[in-house]
Scaffold this active site. Structure first.
Site, mmCIF file in Angstrom:
data_model
loop_
_atom_site.group_PDB
_atom_site.id
_atom_site.type_symbol
_atom_site.label_atom_id
_atom_site.label_comp_id
_atom_site.label_asym_id
_atom_site.label_seq_id
_atom_site.Cartn_x
_atom_site.Cartn_y
_atom_site.Cartn_z
ATOM 1 N N LYS A 277 0.841 -1.198 0.000
ATOM 2 C CA LYS A 277 0.000 0.000 0.000
ATOM 3 C C LYS A 277 0.878 1.251 0.000
ATOM 4 C CE LYS A 277 -3.990 -1.804 2.580
ATOM 5 N NZ LYS A 277 -4.999 -1.582 1.517
ATOM 6 N N ARG A 351 -10.245 -11.527 1.969
ATOM 7 C CA ARG A 351 -11.080 -12.591 1.395
ATOM 8 C C ARG A 351 -10.390 -13.946 1.473
ATOM 9 N NH1 ARG A 351 -11.345 -9.294 -4.159
ATOM 10 N NH2 ARG A 351 -11.215 -7.619 -2.612
#
Ligand code: BES
Ligand code: MN
Ligand code: ZN
Length: 502
Positions: A277, A351
Site C-alpha cells: 500500500k 477474502r
C-alpha cells in the site's frame, strides 16, 4: 462512571437534568422546579435559543431555592417521535456537557413520557446506555494526562417511575456496552501490541464469562489445509491464529440446536504485502481486524447478558507483511475447501483469510446461519461512506432481519446485489479462482462478496463490509473518535429479536 436508578425525587446536591419538550413545553418536574426557583427556568428559556429540540441544552448555574449546583435542561422534541437512538444521543451529549462543565454527579429526571410506565423506564435505560457509550475513552498510552481536562462525571442517577424495571433493562444494556467497549479497545490497539497471538490471548480472557475458547496455531491450520489464510500470514514474523469462541447459552430442548455463527476478518495489520500500500494513511490498517473485533465484542455481550442461545464466533487472525518469505502476486494457494486460488494482488488478503475461516465454520458447526464481518474493501467507502455497512448475502430473510436490527439500534446497513455476472470476474484461467476481479475498480465490494460466497457452501449467509464503519475520525455523542464497536449492538439485537426464546 456509575449508574443508579431511583423513583422520581429531586437531588440534594450535584447537577439536576430536566426534560423540556418541543416549543419549550416543560416536563412535569421541570414545572415544579420552575416554581421552586421562582421562575428561573422560564426566564432562562426566554433569553436563549433553546427550543426543546433534541440536541438543545441549557445550563442554569447555582439556582436559587435548590441546593443543586446546576440545572441542565435537555430537549426531547416531540414525544411521539422519540426513538431509542434519540434518547441515547441525549444521554451521550449530556455526559459531554457535564464533563466540560466539571460536574461530578447528575440526577436525570425522566418524567412519564406517555401514559405507559414501561416506556418511561425504557427511556431512562436508553439515556443511561447512551451516556455509557459516550463516556468511552481509549487512554492507556497517555502518560501526560492534563487533569484539568479529564472527565469529572462519576455518577449518573436516572430518576423515573418503575425504576426497578429500568434498572433491569439497563443491566442487559450494560453487558452489551461492555462488549462494544471490548471491540473499541481491540480496534484502537496498535499492531505492535495486538497481533494474532496477543489477540488470541485477549479472547482467552473471555473464558471467565463461560465462553469456550480454542486457539488453532499454524501447524493445526496446516493440517486442516488452510492454505489461503496461511498464505496471507506467511510474510510476517508473527504467527497466524484461528480463534473459535463458543457460547452455549441455550437450555432445555433448544440446547441441541445448530448454533448461530459469526466470522470475522482479523488482519492485525495490512501493509498490502508485496502489493504494498502507499505510505499515506497506512497506519489506519491497524484496524483491519475490525470484523474480528466485532465478533469478539459480540461474544462478550451475549455471554455477559447470558443470552439463551448457542453461538459460535470464529476469527482469522493474521498480519499481512512484505518479506522474503511473503506470498507473491501470481502464487497459487489451496484453500481448505479444496478450491485453488491465484493470488493476483496480495492486498486483497481479507477474502483469503475469510475463505478458510468461513469454510471451517460451516464444515465443523453446520450453523443455522453465518454472518461475517470484515473491513474488506476501500470500495465500500466510495459506495456508502461512513453511514452504512455494505450487506451481501444469499438469504433474503436473514438480510431483512439484519436490516431491521440495524434500524433499531442506529447501525445502518444497506444491501447490494450479487449475481453470476459479477462472479464470472473471479474465474482464473489457471486456478479455480483468482482473488481480484477482471473489472478493474468497478464493483470492487461486490466482486469481493462473490469471492466469499464460494466458501459458504449454501449455508444461509450474510457478509457485512464494515470498512467504512469500524473507525470514526469524528466525535459523535455515543461514538467517540476511534474504534466504533460497530456491529456488536446490531448483531446482539438480531440474536435477541429472532433467535432467543424460540
Ligand atoms: N483492508 C483493506 C480494505 C480497507 C481499505 C479497509 C480502507 C479499510 C479502509 C483490504 O484488505 C484491501 O486492501 N482491499 C483492496 C482490494 C483490492 C486490492 C481489490 C482495496 O480495497 O483497495
Ligand atoms: Mn488489503
Ligand atoms: Zn485488509
Amino acid at each position: 462512571m456509575k449508574f443508579a436508578f431511583s423513583e422520581i425525587s429531586l437531588p440534594k446536591r450535584g447537577s439536576l437534568a430536566l426534560a423540556v419538550f418541543a416549543d419549550n413545553e416543560l416536563s412535569p418536574t421541570a414545572k415544579d422546579v420552575d416554581k421552586i426557583t421562582k421562575g428561573a427556568i422560564t426566564r432562562a428559556l426566554g433569553s436563549s435559543r433553546f427550543k426543546g429540540k433534541i440536541g438543545n441544552f441549557l445550563e442554569i448555574l447555582a439556582p436559587v431555592g435548590l441546593e443543586v449546583s446546576r440545572i441542565v435542561l435537555f430537549g426531547l422534541g416531540e414525544v411521539e417521535k422519540l426513538s431509542q437512538t434519540d434518547l441515547e444521543t441525549v444521554g451521550g451529549s449530556l455526559v459531554k456537557k457535564l464533563n466540560s462543565a466539571g460536574a461530578r454527579s447528575v440526577t436525570v429526571i425522566v418524567d412519564e413520557l406517555a401514559t405507559d410506565d414501561i416506556r418511561t423506564s425504557d427511556a431512562a435505560a436508553a439515556i443511561a446506555m447512551g451516556a455509557m457509550l459516550g463516556s468511552y475513552r481509549f487512554q492507556k498510552y497517555k502518560t501526560d494526562i492534563d487533569e484539568t481536562s479529564e472527565p469529572t462525571l462519576v455518577r449518573m442517577t436516572l430518576s423515573c417511575k418503575s425504576s426497578a424495571v429500568a434498572r433491569k433493562a439497563f443491566a442487559d444494556m450494560e453487558a452489551i456496552v461492555e462488549g462494544v467497549f471490548l471491540t473499541r479497545d481491540l480496534v484502537s490497539e496498535p499492531a505492535n501490541s495486538l497481533y494474532p497471538e496477543s489477540f488470541a490471548e485477549r479472547c482467552l480472557e473471555l473464558t471467565s464469562l463461560g465462553i469456550e475458547v480454542e486457539v488453532l496455531d499454524e501447524a493445526k491450520m496446516q493440517r486442516l489445509g488452510m492454505g489461503a489464510l496461511l498464505g496471507v500470514g506467511q510474510g510476517s514474523t508473527r504467527d497466524s491464529r484461528l480463534v473459535i469462541m463458543q457460547w452455549n447459552g441455550a437450555t432445555g430442548k433448544k440446547a441441541s440446536r445448530k448454533p448461530l455463527a459469526f466470522v470475522g476478518k482479523g488482519v492485525c495489520f495490512d501493509t498490502g504485502g508485496i502489493s504494498l500500500k502507499p505510505a499515506a494513511g497506512m497506519e489506519q490498517m491497524k484496524w483491519d481486524m475490525g470484523g474480528a473485533g466485532t465478533v469478539t465484542g459480540l461474544m462478550k455481550a451475549l455471554a455477559g447478558r447470558k443470552a439463551k442461545i448457542n453461538v459460535v464466533g470464529v476469527i482469522g487472525c493474521v498480519e499481512n507483511m512484505p518479506d522474503g518469505n511473503a506470498m507473491r502476486p501470481g502464487d497459487i494457494v489451496t484453500s481448505m475447501s479444496g478450491q485453488t486460488i491465484e493470488v493476483l494482488n496480495t492486498d486483497a488478503e481479507g477474502r483469503l483469510v475469510l475463505a478458510d475461516a468461513l469454510w471451517y465454520t460451516q464444515d465443523r458447526f453446520k450453523p443455522e446461519f453465518m454472518v461475517n464481518l470484515a473491513t474488506l474493501t476501500g470500495a465500500i467507502i466510495v459506495t456508502l461512506g461512513h453511514e452504512n455497512a455494505g450487506m451481501f448475502g444469499n438469504n433474503d430473510e436473514l438480510a431483512e432481519r439484519i436490516f431491521a436490527a440495524g434500524k433499531e439500534v442506529g447501525e445502518g446497513v444497506w444491501r447490494l446485489p450479487m449475481s453470476d455476472a459479477y462472479a464470472k470476474q473471479i474465474k482464473s484461467p489457471i486456478a479455480d479462482l483468482q482473488n481480484i476481479g477482471t473489472g478493474g475498480r468497478g464493483a470492487g465490494s461486490i466482486v469481493a462478496a462473490e469471492f466469499l460466497a464460494k466458501f459458504v457452501n449454501d449455508v444461509p449467509w450474510v457478509h457485512l463490509d464494515i470498512a467504512g464503519m469500524a473507525w470514526s475520525s469524528t466525535d459523535k455523542p455515543t461514538v467517540p473518535k476511534g474504534g466504533t464497536g460497530y456491529g456488536v449492538r446490531l448483531l446482539d439485537r438480531l440474536v435477541h429479536d429472532h433467535y432467543e426464546g424460540k
